[in-house]
Design a protein around this motif. Sequence first.
Motif, PDB file in Angstrom:
ATOM      1  N   ASP A 259     -17.772-112.088   5.489  1.00 23.51           N
ATOM      2  CA  ASP A 259     -19.117-112.162   6.069  1.00 23.51           C
ATOM      3  C   ASP A 259     -19.249-111.274   7.305  1.00 23.51           C
ATOM      4  O   ASP A 259     -20.259-110.592   7.479  1.00 23.51           O
ATOM      5  CB  ASP A 259     -19.471-113.614   6.416  1.00 23.51           C
ATOM      6  CG  ASP A 259     -19.709-114.456   5.163  1.00 23.51           C
ATOM      7  OD1 ASP A 259     -20.187-113.901   4.158  1.00 23.51           O
ATOM      8  OD2 ASP A 259     -19.412-115.663   5.204  1.00 23.51           O
TER       9      ASP A 259
ATOM     10  N   TYR B  49     -18.035-108.433  -1.153  1.00 22.27           N
ATOM     11  CA  TYR B  49     -18.623-109.347  -2.138  1.00 22.27           C
ATOM     12  C   TYR B  49     -17.576-109.813  -3.144  1.00 22.27           C
ATOM     13  O   TYR B  49     -17.570-110.964  -3.575  1.00 22.27           O
ATOM     14  CB  TYR B  49     -19.807-108.683  -2.846  1.00 22.27           C
ATOM     15  CG  TYR B  49     -21.053-108.663  -2.004  1.00 22.27           C
ATOM     16  CD1 TYR B  49     -21.632-109.852  -1.553  1.00 22.27           C
ATOM     17  CD2 TYR B  49     -21.655-107.461  -1.642  1.00 22.27           C
ATOM     18  CE1 TYR B  49     -22.776-109.842  -0.768  1.00 22.27           C
ATOM     19  CE2 TYR B  49     -22.797-107.437  -0.854  1.00 22.27           C
ATOM     20  CZ  TYR B  49     -23.350-108.630  -0.422  1.00 22.27           C
ATOM     21  OH  TYR B  49     -24.478-108.613   0.353  1.00 22.27           O
ATOM     22  N   TYR B  50     -16.677-108.902  -3.507  1.00 22.12           N
ATOM     23  CA  TYR B  50     -15.593-109.246  -4.429  1.00 22.12           C
ATOM     24  C   TYR B  50     -14.741-110.359  -3.841  1.00 22.12           C
ATOM     25  O   TYR B  50     -14.393-111.326  -4.516  1.00 22.12           O
ATOM     26  CB  TYR B  50     -14.752-107.987  -4.676  1.00 22.12           C
ATOM     27  CG  TYR B  50     -13.672-108.111  -5.716  1.00 22.12           C
ATOM     28  CD1 TYR B  50     -13.874-107.625  -7.005  1.00 22.12           C
ATOM     29  CD2 TYR B  50     -12.436-108.663  -5.406  1.00 22.12           C
ATOM     30  CE1 TYR B  50     -12.873-107.708  -7.951  1.00 22.12           C
ATOM     31  CE2 TYR B  50     -11.437-108.754  -6.357  1.00 22.12           C
ATOM     32  CZ  TYR B  50     -11.660-108.272  -7.631  1.00 22.12           C
ATOM     33  OH  TYR B  50     -10.668-108.364  -8.561  1.00 22.12           O
TER      34      TYR B  50
ATOM     35  N   LYS C  39     -15.602-112.575  -1.686  1.00 20.43           N
ATOM     36  CA  LYS C  39     -16.372-113.820  -1.659  1.00 20.43           C
ATOM     37  C   LYS C  39     -16.503-114.430  -3.058  1.00 20.43           C
ATOM     38  O   LYS C  39     -16.940-115.568  -3.203  1.00 20.43           O
ATOM     39  CB  LYS C  39     -17.776-113.553  -1.089  1.00 20.43           C
ATOM     40  CG  LYS C  39     -17.783-113.286   0.402  1.00 20.43           C
ATOM     41  CD  LYS C  39     -19.091-112.662   0.878  1.00 20.43           C
ATOM     42  CE  LYS C  39     -20.274-113.570   0.742  1.00 20.43           C
ATOM     43  NZ  LYS C  39     -20.308-114.632   1.770  1.00 20.43           N
ATOM     44  N   GLY C  40     -16.151-113.649  -4.082  1.00 16.80           N
ATOM     45  CA  GLY C  40     -16.276-114.130  -5.448  1.00 16.80           C
ATOM     46  C   GLY C  40     -17.630-113.813  -6.068  1.00 16.80           C
ATOM     47  O   GLY C  40     -17.948-114.271  -7.160  1.00 16.80           O
ATOM     48  N   TRP C  41     -18.436-113.024  -5.400  1.00 14.87           N
ATOM     49  CA  TRP C  41     -19.766-112.655  -5.891  1.00 14.87           C
ATOM     50  C   TRP C  41     -19.635-111.355  -6.694  1.00 14.87           C
ATOM     51  O   TRP C  41     -20.037-110.285  -6.274  1.00 14.87           O
ATOM     52  CB  TRP C  41     -20.734-112.484  -4.736  1.00 14.87           C
ATOM     53  CG  TRP C  41     -20.954-113.729  -3.922  1.00 14.87           C
ATOM     54  CD1 TRP C  41     -20.320-114.932  -4.057  1.00 14.87           C
ATOM     55  CD2 TRP C  41     -21.858-113.877  -2.830  1.00 14.87           C
ATOM     56  NE1 TRP C  41     -20.786-115.823  -3.124  1.00 14.87           N
ATOM     57  CE2 TRP C  41     -21.731-115.211  -2.353  1.00 14.87           C
ATOM     58  CE3 TRP C  41     -22.761-113.023  -2.211  1.00 14.87           C
ATOM     59  CZ2 TRP C  41     -22.475-115.696  -1.289  1.00 14.87           C
ATOM     60  CZ3 TRP C  41     -23.505-113.515  -1.145  1.00 14.87           C
ATOM     61  CH2 TRP C  41     -23.372-114.834  -0.699  1.00 14.87           C
ATOM     62  N   LEU C  42     -19.049-111.472  -7.869  1.00 17.77           N
ATOM     63  CA  LEU C  42     -18.687-110.291  -8.654  1.00 17.77           C
ATOM     64  C   LEU C  42     -19.898-109.519  -9.163  1.00 17.77           C
ATOM     65  O   LEU C  42     -19.849-108.291  -9.276  1.00 17.77           O
ATOM     66  CB  LEU C  42     -17.769-110.708  -9.803  1.00 17.77           C
ATOM     67  CG  LEU C  42     -16.519-111.497  -9.381  1.00 17.77           C
ATOM     68  CD1 LEU C  42     -15.660-111.827 -10.585  1.00 17.77           C
ATOM     69  CD2 LEU C  42     -15.723-110.768  -8.323  1.00 17.77           C
ATOM     70  N   ASP C  43     -20.980-110.230  -9.476  1.00 19.06           N
ATOM     71  CA  ASP C  43     -22.196-109.538  -9.928  1.00 19.06           C
ATOM     72  C   ASP C  43     -22.777-108.649  -8.833  1.00 19.06           C
ATOM     73  O   ASP C  43     -23.366-107.614  -9.117  1.00 19.06           O
ATOM     74  CB  ASP C  43     -23.253-110.549 -10.387  1.00 19.06           C
ATOM     75  CG  ASP C  43     -22.884-111.212 -11.707  1.00 19.06           C
ATOM     76  OD1 ASP C  43     -22.023-110.669 -12.428  1.00 19.06           O
ATOM     77  OD2 ASP C  43     -23.460-112.271 -12.014  1.00 19.06           O
ATOM     78  N   GLN C  44     -22.608-109.063  -7.572  1.00 18.49           N
ATOM     79  CA  GLN C  44     -23.084-108.240  -6.461  1.00 18.49           C
ATOM     80  C   GLN C  44     -22.106-107.107  -6.155  1.00 18.49           C
ATOM     81  O   GLN C  44     -22.520-106.037  -5.714  1.00 18.49           O
ATOM     82  CB  GLN C  44     -23.278-109.094  -5.186  1.00 18.49           C
ATOM     83  CG  GLN C  44     -24.501-109.974  -5.203  1.00 18.49           C
ATOM     84  CD  GLN C  44     -24.258-111.306  -5.915  1.00 18.49           C
ATOM     85  OE1 GLN C  44     -23.182-111.548  -6.452  1.00 18.49           O
ATOM     86  NE2 GLN C  44     -25.269-112.153  -5.946  1.00 18.49           N
ATOM     87  N   ALA C  45     -20.823-107.337  -6.378  1.00 21.08           N
ATOM     88  CA  ALA C  45     -19.812-106.329  -6.060  1.00 21.08           C
ATOM     89  C   ALA C  45     -19.905-105.119  -6.988  1.00 21.08           C
ATOM     90  O   ALA C  45     -19.780-103.971  -6.538  1.00 21.08           O
ATOM     91  CB  ALA C  45     -18.412-106.943  -6.149  1.00 21.08           C
TER      92      ALA C  45
ATOM     93  N   ASN D 221     -12.844-112.499 -13.485  1.00 26.48           N
ATOM     94  CA  ASN D 221     -12.257-113.535 -12.644  1.00 26.48           C
ATOM     95  C   ASN D 221     -10.875-113.165 -12.127  1.00 26.48           C
ATOM     96  O   ASN D 221      -9.946-113.944 -12.207  1.00 26.48           O
ATOM     97  CB  ASN D 221     -12.165-114.852 -13.431  1.00 26.48           C
ATOM     98  CG  ASN D 221     -13.524-115.372 -13.801  1.00 26.48           C
ATOM     99  OD1 ASN D 221     -14.458-115.220 -13.035  1.00 26.48           O
ATOM    100  ND2 ASN D 221     -13.645-115.964 -14.968  1.00 26.48           N
TER     101      ASN D 221
END
Length: 198
Positions: free
Chosen positions: A92, A118-119, A121-127, A158
């Motif tokens: 963040d 983002y990766y 954080k686990g927000w793969l769609d954003q990464a 994942n």
Amino acid sequence: MRDPYEVLGLAPGASEEEIKAAYKALAKKYSADNYAASPLQDEADQRMQEINAAFDQLMGAIRTGSADATSGAGGAGEYTQIRRLINEGQADEALRRLQAIAGGESGGEWNFLCGCAYYYKGWLDQALPYFETAVRLSPENREYSAAYYRLRNSAAGNIAGSPYGGMPQGVMGCSCCDMCTALMCMDLCCGFGRGGCC
């Protein structure tokens, strides 16, 4: 160290071709062959070391997509700090610093680091779109390409850890080498990875 552009006799913001041409000319001029057994040999050696360091710094900035070869907001120094934050699990804070860099979105390194944060954080769609943009802006950068293809080609996306190597603290998973090996084995055994990770 002196400004690398000044060392190579270039104006700030010189192109990659100009940097390479200036380096080649200076390397030829200060070659050890020209100063063998000369009283100026030590001075030429020192000058060549300075030229090599300046060239490495400028080419490093180009390879990483840094906006500046020195330091400051948006420069290589700031991006190095942001990489450290991501590796320490402070995604963040890394994103906050990236958003504060004016015009950063036009550089490969900025997009790559946004994708990394983002990766993490686990927000793969954003990464994924950030990695894709980094590759588009800096197609010669293997680090960006590896992260993009690794994420794109993973079965469900994942894969834990940092897409540019190393493991952030607190993340369960394996190293990038282990990920590549596992995906290649899955591909060989059952076609799972559809061509490996890169």
